[in-house]
Structure formats: structure tokens, C-alpha cells
Enzyme design. Structure first.
Site, PDB file in Angstrom:
ATOM      1  CD  GLU A 107      -2.945  -1.152   2.303  1.00  0.00           C
ATOM      2  OE1 GLU A 107      -2.711  -0.392   3.275  1.00  0.00           O
ATOM      3  OE2 GLU A 107      -3.949  -1.879   2.234  1.00  0.00           O
ATOM      4  CD  GLU A 154      -4.011  -5.986   2.464  1.00  0.00           C
ATOM      5  OE1 GLU A 154      -4.817  -5.339   3.188  1.00  0.00           O
ATOM      6  OE2 GLU A 154      -2.782  -5.787   2.495  1.00  0.00           O
TER       7      GLU A 154
END
Length: 425
Positions: free
Chosen positions: A198, A318
Site C-alpha cells: 500500500e 486484500e
């Protein structure tokens, strides 16, 4: 997850051997080396036929699909950020074996797990370039270098920090597996490398800073290891290069964090795309009916872009929902998982770019103290386990019975229809 975002993370994707998946006895020592692979994908080839381990080939991309020996390789997997912590201690290492055993029992083929723990308890990297071989289970890169930095975003532009990252990459890719005597860059049990979990560069909403970092680091990884796939680790937010797509972002802030889904993934050396799915973090924490339509449109937009603009697979690396959210219940969690799986399957049926998904996250029994709210203990979640198992079965059919050239039009179509189109969820 956002609260697990590290300023530096090199991520690996690993392949779990058929012999382990099919075995009834799980020797924890067999996992010690797999745990040494950074944030990783562990993927089973058990659904790909009776292939001996020494005959394995690297996973590759062909157009918008993952392939092995020209057969499609679709992924149904999970995240477990905690593996390095428990694997580093012999007294807790059995929990690692336990979660692999439970995941394999429902056909899950991929595990993504954290590899960064610099300068902390059971740290992989005690100080820059000083590694603890007893804890060489994953890879993390940090900014604890004593430099006078103004913000975490300096990581993307500061020459010293970029050199630390490169040195770390070089160390890991050239490390020799102490169990097999194979370097990681030559190891077919590694599926791919992810540059960072991320990444965001809030100080440059234009995206230029992060774009240059991605270019430099993707090229550097490939300069050492041309055999393995590489991806970035993005959440999937649309940026300035595609103003017509920002409508799909979950909020206005998403286009200001310095990432740019299509532009970032057009970098030379990036082989596939990643997207995360967290409406309870991005839209509203309270459970809402609007979350599920958002998930479907978010996924479909990225699958379309991966096909139309990128020509590569996309993994939804995710997704999940927290039990701490107001209004949460397990039925809603099952509906959310179903939404993700059905959207993947709709792409799979047409040979599209939706290459798989990784649930956040699985835990073994007795680890409540590590639960971030998103944990799923399969032995305590029969309905969720059934949904996961059915998805695994459906994807395994594509992986084992059909070649990419077939385009799903072969004589096995009736079998596909029975398993794939029958709404058992």
C-alpha cells in the site's frame, strides 16, 4: 490493511508444494524456509496435475492471465501478516503449520504474509544491512537509519533510503535457501515479488514522485531477477492520469495520495496489478448495504482496466470486513466474500483479467490476542469455510482442465456449467 502499511516492504509470492498440501502430517520444520520469503504468496500446484517438484516452472503471465505450462493459474488465497512473528519461535511455530493445513483443507492456494519488522522484537533486520539469520523469514525495509528526514515520504526520494532499499532487495534475491541451496532469484517456489504494501506519497498528489520510485525499483528487481513476476502493491486508487475513472474511487481523498492505478501499472517491469477492497475503512465503518454494490463496481472497473489498458492479470490482494464494525455479523461477512468471489468468477468464465483474490485474513485457533478484527478461524466458521471451498473447487477446474487456447469452449463445458454456473452460494 492501512494500519499495517510499512514505509518499506519488499514482498514475495511463494508456492506451497503439492507434497505438503496432500500430506496428512505437517512437519513445522518444512515451513521454516517458506517463511523466509518476505511478504509472500504461497501457492499450491496440487490442482495442476501430478507434477514433480523438480519439474516445476515459474508462474508467468500470458496476456491477461497467469499461466503455468500454458494452462491458466487462478488464485484463491489468504493473508496472514503474523507468520514471521510466530515462525521465529519454536514454541509457536506450530500455529504456522496449523493455518496452512486449515487453508489447504478448503483448497486455498496462496498465502500473502508480512515481512517487515525492523529493529523490533524478533526483528528480521536489526539495523540497516544487518540481518538475523535466525529470523530471516520475511523481508522488511525501514527508515530507522538515523537520517534527518522530514516525513515518511522522503523514503521515495531520499537517495540514501533508496540505496538501503536496493541493498535490501539485492540481499534477499541473492540469498541462498539454506534448505535447498537455491538462491531466491532461482527458486521456482517463489511466485512473484511485490515492491511495497500500500504505497502512498501524500506529499505529491500528482503521483510523479511515486511513479519515479516504481520505475526505478521495478527495473532494479528485474535487473537481478528476470525470472519472477513483479507487482507494486497498490490499493487501486485512480489518479490524475485518468480523471474519467476517479468516479470509482471510494472517496475524494483517494485521488490525493500520490497513487495512480493505470499509470503506475504501465511501468516497464510490472507484470500484474493489485487492488485492495475495504469499504468499511474507505466509505463508512458501519455496515451498510451500499458497501456490496461498491465492491462489485470497484472490482469490475479494475478488471476492465486490466484488460483494456494494461493487458495483465489483476489480483484483489486484500479484502475483508472487521467484526468491530457497527452492525457486523457473520452473514454479512459471507455476503461480502460471496460478492468478491462471484465477481472474480464472472471474469474467469470469459478468460478475463480477474486472476484471483486473497482474503484478509486467516488465523489459527488460540491467537485472539493478535486479532485485528478481520480474523477468520476456519474451524469456527463453517459457513465461510464452505464458501471458500466452493470457490477453490471452481477455480481449480479452470486450472486443471483447460488450456488458455481453449477459451472455455471445449467438451468439458458441461462440467464447468454444473460447477460454475449452479448458484450454490
Amino acid at each position: 490493511m492501512e494500519n499495517q502499511r510499512g514505509i518499506i516492504t519488499l514482498i514475495l509470492f511463494l508456492i506451497l508444494t503439492k507434497s505438503i498440501i496432500s500430506s496428512t502430517e505437517f512437519d513445522s520444520s518444512e515451513y521454516e524456509e517458506w517463511e523466509s520469503r518476505s511478504t509472500s504468496f504461497l501457492s499450491s500446484r496440487s490442482e495442476m496435475g501430478d507434477v514433480e517438484e523438480d519439474e516445476w516452472e515459474m508462474v508467468q503471465t500470458k496476456g491477461n492471465q497467469f499461466v503455468v505450462r500454458d494452462q491458466p493459474f487462478y488464485v484463491n488465497g489468504f493473508n496472514t501478516y503474523w507468520l514471521m512473528i510466530l515462525a521465529a519461535d519454536a514454541s509457536t511455530r506450530g500455529k504456522v503449520s496449523e493455518v496452512f493445513k486449515h487453508a489447504s483443507s478448503v483448497g486455498m492456494t496462496v498465502c500473502r504474509t508480512w515481512a517487515f519488522n525492523d529493529g523490533q522484537w524478533r526483528a528480521l533486520q536489526k539495523t540497516p544491512s544487518v540481518y538475523d539469520e535466525d529470523v530471516f523469514k520475511y523481508v522488511k525495509w525501514g527508515t530507522s537509519a538515523g537520517l534527518n528526514l522530514t516525513s515518511d515520504d522522503d523514503f521515495f526520494s531520499h537517495p540514501t533510503l533508496r540505496s538501503y532499499y536496493k541493498n535490501h532487495v539485492k540481499t534477499v534475491l541473492n540469498r541462498v535457501n539454506t534448505y535447498t541451496n537455491i538462491t531466491y532469484k532461482e527458486d521456482p517456489t517463489i511466485f512473484a515479488w511485490e515492491l511495497m504494501n500500500e504505497p502512498r506519497c501524500n506529499s505529491d498528489s500528482s503521483g510523479d514522485t511515486l511513479q519515479e520510485w516504481i520505475k526505478e525499483m521495478a527495473f532494479y528487481v528485474k535487473s537481478i531477477d528476470m525470472k519472477h513476476l513483479v507487482e507494486i502493491g497498490l490499493e487501486g486508487f485512480y489518479g490524475p492520469s485518468t480523471p474519467q475513472r476517479v468516479q470509482f474511487n471510494p472517496n475524494q481523498f483517494a485521488q490525493q495520495v500520490g497513487t495512480d492505478f493505470i499509470r503506475n501499472h504501465q511501468v516497464l517491469g510490472v507484470d500484474f496489478a493489485s487492488v485492495h477492497i475495504y469499504p468499511d475503512s474507505w466509505i463508512s465503518q458501519s455496515i451498510a448495504d451500499t458497501h456490496l454494490p461498491f465492491i462489485k463496481s470497484w472490482m469490475e472497473a479494475h478488471i476492465e482496466d486490466a484488460e483494456k489498458y494494461l493487458g495483465m492479470p489483476v489480483v484483489f490482494a486484500e479484502f475483508g470486513v472487521s467484526a468491530k464494525d457497527p452492525g457486523y455479523n457473520s452473514s454479512y461477512r459471507d455476503n461480502l466474500i460471496n460478492t468478491v468471489y462471484k465477481t472474480i468468477l464472472n471474469s474467469t468464465k470469459t478468460g478475463g483479467s480477474g486472476a484471483g483474490s486473497l482474503l484478509w485474513q486467516l488465523f489459527p485457533d488460540g491467537t485472539d490476542y493478535m486479532d485485528d478484527g478481520y480474523s477468520i478461524v476456519l474451524s469456527k466458521s463453517p459457513s465461510t469455510s464452505s464458501i471458500i471451498s466452493l470457490q477453490s473447487t471452481r477455480l481449480a477446474l479452470f486450472n486443471s482442465l483447460c488450456s488458455k487456447r481453449c477459451h472455455w469452449g471445449c467438451k468439458k463445458k458441461s462440467m464447468f456449467q454444473k460447477v460454475l454456473y449452479h448458484d450454490e452460494l
